[in-house]
Design an enzyme around this catalytic site. Sequence first.
Site, PDB file in Angstrom:
ATOM      1  N   ARG A   1     -14.608 -12.522  -3.648  1.00 25.71           N
ATOM      2  CA  ARG A   1     -14.204 -13.685  -2.850  1.00 25.71           C
ATOM      3  C   ARG A   1     -13.153 -13.345  -1.808  1.00 25.71           C
ATOM      4  NH1 ARG A   1     -13.081 -17.474  -7.695  1.00 25.71           N
ATOM      5  NH2 ARG A   1     -11.998 -18.776  -6.176  1.00 25.71           N
TER       6      ARG A   1
ATOM      7  N   GLY B   1     -15.898  -7.989 -18.787  1.00 21.07           N
ATOM      8  CA  GLY B   1     -14.917  -8.980 -19.236  1.00 21.07           C
ATOM      9  C   GLY B   1     -13.566  -8.378 -19.552  1.00 21.07           C
TER      10      GLY B   1
ATOM     11  N   ARG C   1      16.739  13.092  41.799  1.00 27.58           N
ATOM     12  CA  ARG C   1      15.906  12.098  42.479  1.00 27.58           C
ATOM     13  C   ARG C   1      15.959  12.404  43.962  1.00 27.58           C
ATOM     14  NH1 ARG C   1      20.624   7.829  41.470  1.00 27.58           N
ATOM     15  NH2 ARG C   1      21.821   8.251  43.353  1.00 27.58           N
TER      16      ARG C   1
END
Length: 458
Positions: free
Chosen positions: A23, A88, A430
């Site tokens: 389930r 079971g 940079r």
Amino acid sequence: MTTADDVRRSLTAIVLAAGKGTRMRSDLPKVLHRLAGRSMLGHVLAAVQAAGAARIAVVAEPGRDDVAREIAALAPGSDVYPQVERLGTAHAVLAARAALGAGDDVIVAFADTPLVSGETLARLRAPLADGAAVAVLAFETDHPEGYGRVLTEGGRVLAIREEKDASLDERRVRLCNAGLMALAGAHALSLLTRIGNDNAAGEYYLPDAVALAVGDGLPVAVVPVAEAEAQGVNDRMQLGVAEAAIQARLRRLAQLGGATLIAPETVFLSHDTILGRDVLVEPHVVFDTGVRVDDGCVVHAFCHLKDVRLEAGSRVGPFARLRGGAVLEPGAAIGNFVEVKNARLGPGAKAAHLTYLGDAEIGGRANIGAGTITCNYDGVSKHRTVIGAGAFIGSNAALVAPVSIGAGAFVASGSVITEDVPDGALAVARGRQAVKPGWAETKRTALKADNAARPVKP
Ligand code: UD1
Ligand code: CA
């Protein structure tokens, strides 16, 4: 309750974990579905350990390596017994019959009943010390549908009847079997081997041990438990209900320990989350597994933490993600849209905005500017970035690991740092800025003239 008998008799726990749990509609076996970051099987193994089980036997479907791995990781000394056919709960217990010693106390726990605490299992065991052959865990409910009913007469237990086999009168009984049971080792095998399968399901029912014990004139005890704790998980709705129950329990523990949760129902905790005193947790925070938050820390709204240690007085968020070995030393602070992985921030270090710090060591009081990225991955391996104490990393810097920035050094904004920077130095990596006065007006005039000369489209 501890008696001389408890000390002498050792406790064997049999955990029933066979079955896919159809389930759940899942590829994962039911018992490996998680609650608060730990599998249901893991919760039950922890509970039987807390109850003092000296020996743990888990009954599982054969060939489930995933289940075997979980058991080896969480309860290494346990034995795993395969149940080849699922006939079971009594049949399942007998699959582990080699684990049943005549002198032992036995508790049977279900891996799909994950909210039962170690304390409750110890209460379930207690009547055995007073001579009970069987003790059953039971709860009163207004919704007994699906459960086995505990049938009594004049306050004495007679039997447990599965719903499928119950008469209309029996179905009205509100005392239900939680499924878990304690059995005195001296009687366990004789009771279990006499259980038949002459019932509506054609299964060997463990609860039938009750009627057999009563028939033998042996004492049977009923141990009460709250319905919420006894709840079994058979589908995803019940998984959701169990998650909510466990979250409520964890939040309460955090609050009792001195943490303020402003909106407790929006904070999600794991089974191992540790929150210290005077920790403040704002709304919508997820504590995944492996998180420890020391005293006086603040976790602002919308953070996600996994495998993290926040040391005293450190602050995180809002909107931060910390994972995989992040450590904030006392007073360190991580701000919004910052991700930290396998990185340590020294005392008082700060990364306030929009940053990724991965595989890094950051010295005390260092300041990590907005948009800083540690480029830790070259597509093949991960590399470390080391930033010295008091260093200042300008905004939008890319630190290409392996690389180190010295103590007190400066990294200019927008730099791509590929070489080590010595202590106290400035690194600029940079393009240099060029300024051309009046350029914009000249350019605009030229563009307009161009446009006027172009033929008009039909
Ligand atoms: C069981 C009880 C019922 C009780 C309920 C509480 C029986 C016959 N019934 O019903 O009285 O009210 O629990 O939740 O015991 N398992 C195996 N092998 C098997 C069968 C089961 O390992 O052959 C394991 C399952 O993985 C599960 C547990 O035993 O962890 C319980 O089995 P399940 O089929 O869910 O029993 P219920 O119908 O819920
Ligand atoms: Ca069940």
